[in-house]
Write an enzyme that holds these catalytic residues in place. Structure first.
Site, PDB file in Angstrom:
ATOM      1  N   ASP A 238     -29.893 -15.967  -1.462  1.00 41.34           N
ATOM      2  CA  ASP A 238     -28.774 -16.717  -0.893  1.00 41.34           C
ATOM      3  C   ASP A 238     -28.684 -16.541   0.619  1.00 41.34           C
ATOM      4  O   ASP A 238     -27.637 -16.828   1.215  1.00 41.34           O
ATOM      5  CB  ASP A 238     -27.449 -16.252  -1.520  1.00 41.34           C
ATOM      6  CG  ASP A 238     -27.139 -17.000  -2.817  1.00 41.34           C
ATOM      7  OD1 ASP A 238     -27.927 -17.885  -3.191  1.00 41.34           O
ATOM      8  OD2 ASP A 238     -26.116 -16.686  -3.452  1.00 41.34           O
TER       9      ASP A 238
ATOM     10  N   ASP B  33     -29.997  -4.863  -7.675  1.00 42.47           N
ATOM     11  CA  ASP B  33     -29.560  -5.276  -6.350  1.00 42.47           C
ATOM     12  C   ASP B  33     -30.678  -5.055  -5.348  1.00 42.47           C
ATOM     13  O   ASP B  33     -31.662  -4.347  -5.620  1.00 42.47           O
ATOM     14  CB  ASP B  33     -28.307  -4.500  -5.931  1.00 42.47           C
ATOM     15  CG  ASP B  33     -27.051  -5.058  -6.582  1.00 42.47           C
ATOM     16  OD1 ASP B  33     -27.130  -6.123  -7.215  1.00 42.47           O
ATOM     17  OD2 ASP B  33     -25.986  -4.416  -6.467  1.00 42.47           O
TER      18      ASP B  33
ATOM     19  N   ASP C 267     -31.201  -3.239  -2.797  1.00 46.09           N
ATOM     20  CA  ASP C 267     -31.593  -1.916  -2.316  1.00 46.09           C
ATOM     21  C   ASP C 267     -32.002  -0.982  -3.448  1.00 46.09           C
ATOM     22  O   ASP C 267     -32.205   0.219  -3.223  1.00 46.09           O
ATOM     23  CB  ASP C 267     -30.439  -1.277  -1.533  1.00 46.09           C
ATOM     24  CG  ASP C 267     -29.177  -1.131  -2.362  1.00 46.09           C
ATOM     25  OD1 ASP C 267     -28.860  -2.081  -3.103  1.00 46.09           O
ATOM     26  OD2 ASP C 267     -28.509  -0.083  -2.280  1.00 46.09           O
TER      27      ASP C 267
ATOM     28  N   ASP D  29     -19.717  -8.162 -12.844  1.00 46.36           N
ATOM     29  CA  ASP D  29     -20.430  -7.282 -13.772  1.00 46.36           C
ATOM     30  C   ASP D  29     -19.476  -6.665 -14.798  1.00 46.36           C
ATOM     31  O   ASP D  29     -19.752  -6.638 -15.995  1.00 46.36           O
ATOM     32  CB  ASP D  29     -21.170  -6.189 -13.005  1.00 46.36           C
ATOM     33  CG  ASP D  29     -20.337  -5.593 -11.866  1.00 46.36           C
ATOM     34  OD1 ASP D  29     -19.110  -5.824 -11.828  1.00 46.36           O
ATOM     35  OD2 ASP D  29     -20.916  -4.903 -11.006  1.00 46.36           O
TER      36      ASP D  29
END
Length: 523
Positions: free
Chosen positions: A126, A185, A187, A279
């Site tokens: 995105d 994610d 990282d 989530d």
């Protein structure tokens, strides 16, 4: 000068008159009942922490490992069936301008030990920066040339933020081939055996809808603030998640480092962007459909803690506001559910949401940073020692055992948690009342190895910032309030409470003037 002196004395006399007239009938009763309420909440928190301690001790002493509670058979190569014996797995990595860490996450996902024809990797980008988008796309091409089935997906808007990206990713035709979806994610760096340690639980136990791994923080030693974060999150992962998994087969999905059964995800209604904790929203809905969750405490996935105070503050706003808002939206739906037991419904509503996500934030700030300091100026209010010393000490010790190597930092940790509780309380109230910032989503800044490269291994120099950019007015106001209460107690008090007030005021002022977290040079 004489006229000014007379006027000043008149104002002071008026204030004293007002204070005397509202003190007894209004201030004292209101403060007393508020203190009683907070003491009651302290006892609720104590009971919850003791219960958590008992359950986790039982799990550890009797070695109630996931392998004992659920069937686990490793997936081995089959000569006759070949790779078709392995289920198809989708790996999703949502990204947004992740210049510093995109290579780490993509590389880790592409190196997962799973047959290349039985895995599809989606990079859901995105990013709004064209340069970063090109870098990510080039990294995908590099791995595709190595034979990895990796797909670079973009959309023309950021509607729904992360939830919107994940939802859009599930619409592609190639997803129909997959039985499970692993989410990381930008990282997060899973070890190569991640899928081999999680997928077998889903394959052999059709009632399990989610397998969640634990987070391992690669930059916990970067600064004092990251050490404080580690202490809080270690308790969450070592105790809260483990207890939820062992006792109720339910816990809040952490949004990453987990594997979902796609049929469970779809049955729950898929991803929704009605809150900033998509989530947790998905986890609650899936649990209400009867799906069980499994937490693997021994499976760690490396990731990064926010090391700048600005990034941490935004993260805590989202993590506090989102659950409170979700509680507002789902409380009655949970209680009306007919597919789960009454005990599990009460656990989700009372323990998971009310105590862990709402009470703990508001109580921490209001009781320790507002009410207790105020009682030094109202001697009619006597707070029992068990409420100011014994109960808080027991709760702190029960939480601190999650990170024994940092136990010597427990006092700094308490002061820091009380300070950041200001933002958590504000965010929780915003979520409960559903005000303007309720759906604010600011991606947590990740630094990766950028900090080391910028400073060249030398000491970090603080950048020159405008005074307005460095000062945090909320912390400054609370810091001066605590300082005033401390001085009042020092002059008129008899219980040495000013020691705590001075320490807590110092913590607020340090944060107020920007001396917390890592300073990142611009060049």
């Amino acid at each position: 000068m004489e006229a000014f002196k007379v006027a000043s004395e008149g104002v002071v006399m008026q204030l004293e008159f007002i204070w005397k007239n509202i003190r007894e009938p209004l201030i004292v009763p209101m403060l007393r009942w508020t203190v009683y309420l907070c003491l009651g909440l302290s006892l609720i928190m104590l009971v919850e922490k003791v219960y958590m301690a008992i359950v986790i001790c039982y799990v550890k002493l009797f070695k109630r490992t996931p392998e004992k509670r659920y069937k686990f058979e490793a997936i081995e190569d089959d000569v006759e069936l070949g790779n078709s014996y392995y289920p198809m797995v989708l790996v999703q990595i949502p990204m947004y301008n992740e210049r510093e860490v995109y290579q780490l996450s993509i590389g880790a996902a592409c190196e997962l030990s799973w047959p290349s024809d039985r895995i599809i990797i989606q990079i859901l980008d995105d990013s709004t920066d064209p340069t970063i988008k090109e870098l990510v796309q080039e990294e995908c091409r590099r791995w595709r040339n190595k034979g990895v089935n990796i797909k670079y997906e973009v959309r023309d808007n950021r509607n729904g933020y992360k939830a919107g990206a994940l939802k859009e990713g599930m619409k592609h035709s190639h997803v129909l081939q997959c039985e499970y979806v692993a989410i990381f994610d930008a990282d997060f760096q899973p070890e190569p055996d991640f899928l081999r340690r999680t997928i077998p639980f889903l394959v052999n136990n059709p009632e399990i809808g989610l397998v969640q791994a634990r987070w391992k923080f690669v930059n916990a030693n970067e600064c004092l603030m990251t050490r404080m974060q580690q202490m809080s999150l270690d308790y969450h992962f070592k105790v809260e998640q483990e207890v939820g998994s062992s006792a109720y087969a339910f816990f809040g999905f952490n949004g990453t480092a987990g594997v979902w059964r796609i049929s469970a995800l779809n049955e729950a209604g898929g991803w929704k962007d009605r809150t900033t904790v998509e989530d947790m929203d998905l986890a609650v809905r899936a649990s209400l459909e009867g799906w069980k969750f499994l937490y693997l405490c021994n499976l760690e996935v490396k990731n990064e803690l926010p090391s700048t105070f600005k990034a941490y503050r935004y993260q805590q706003h989202r993590w506090s506001c989102g659950p409170a808002n979700l509680f507002r939206k789902m409380a009655m739906e949970i209680l009306r559910s007919k597919k789960v037991s009454l005990w599990k419904k009460l656990y989700i509503v009372c323990n998971f949401f009310f105590v862990q996500k709402i009470v703990v934030h508001i109580h921490t700030f209001v009781f320790y940073c507002v009410l207790l300091p105020a009682t030094v100026m109202v001697p009619e209010i006597v707070v029992p020692k068990w409420g100011t010393v014994y109960v808080p000490s027991i709760i702190t010790l029960l939480k601190a055992v999650g990170t024994p190597r940092s136990f010597y930092l427990v006092i700094f940790w308490v002061l820091f948690e009380n300070t950041i509780a200001l933002h958590r309380t504000k965010a929780t109230i915003i979520g409960l009342l559903e005000t303007s910032r309720v759906n604010e989503w600011i991606v947590t800044e990740k630094l990766g190895d950028a900090l080391k490269s910028k400073v060249g291994g030398k000491g970090i120099k603080k950048p020159r910032l405008k005074i307005a950019d460095r000062i945090h007015m909320k912390e400054l106001c609370v810091g001066f309030y605590l300082l005033f209460c401390g001085c009042y107690d020092f002059m008129y008090g008899k219980n040495y409470f000013f020691i705590f007030l001075y320490m807590q005021a110092t913590a607020f002022l340090i944060v107020a003037f920007g001396y917390v977290g890592t300073f990142v040079p611009n060049s």
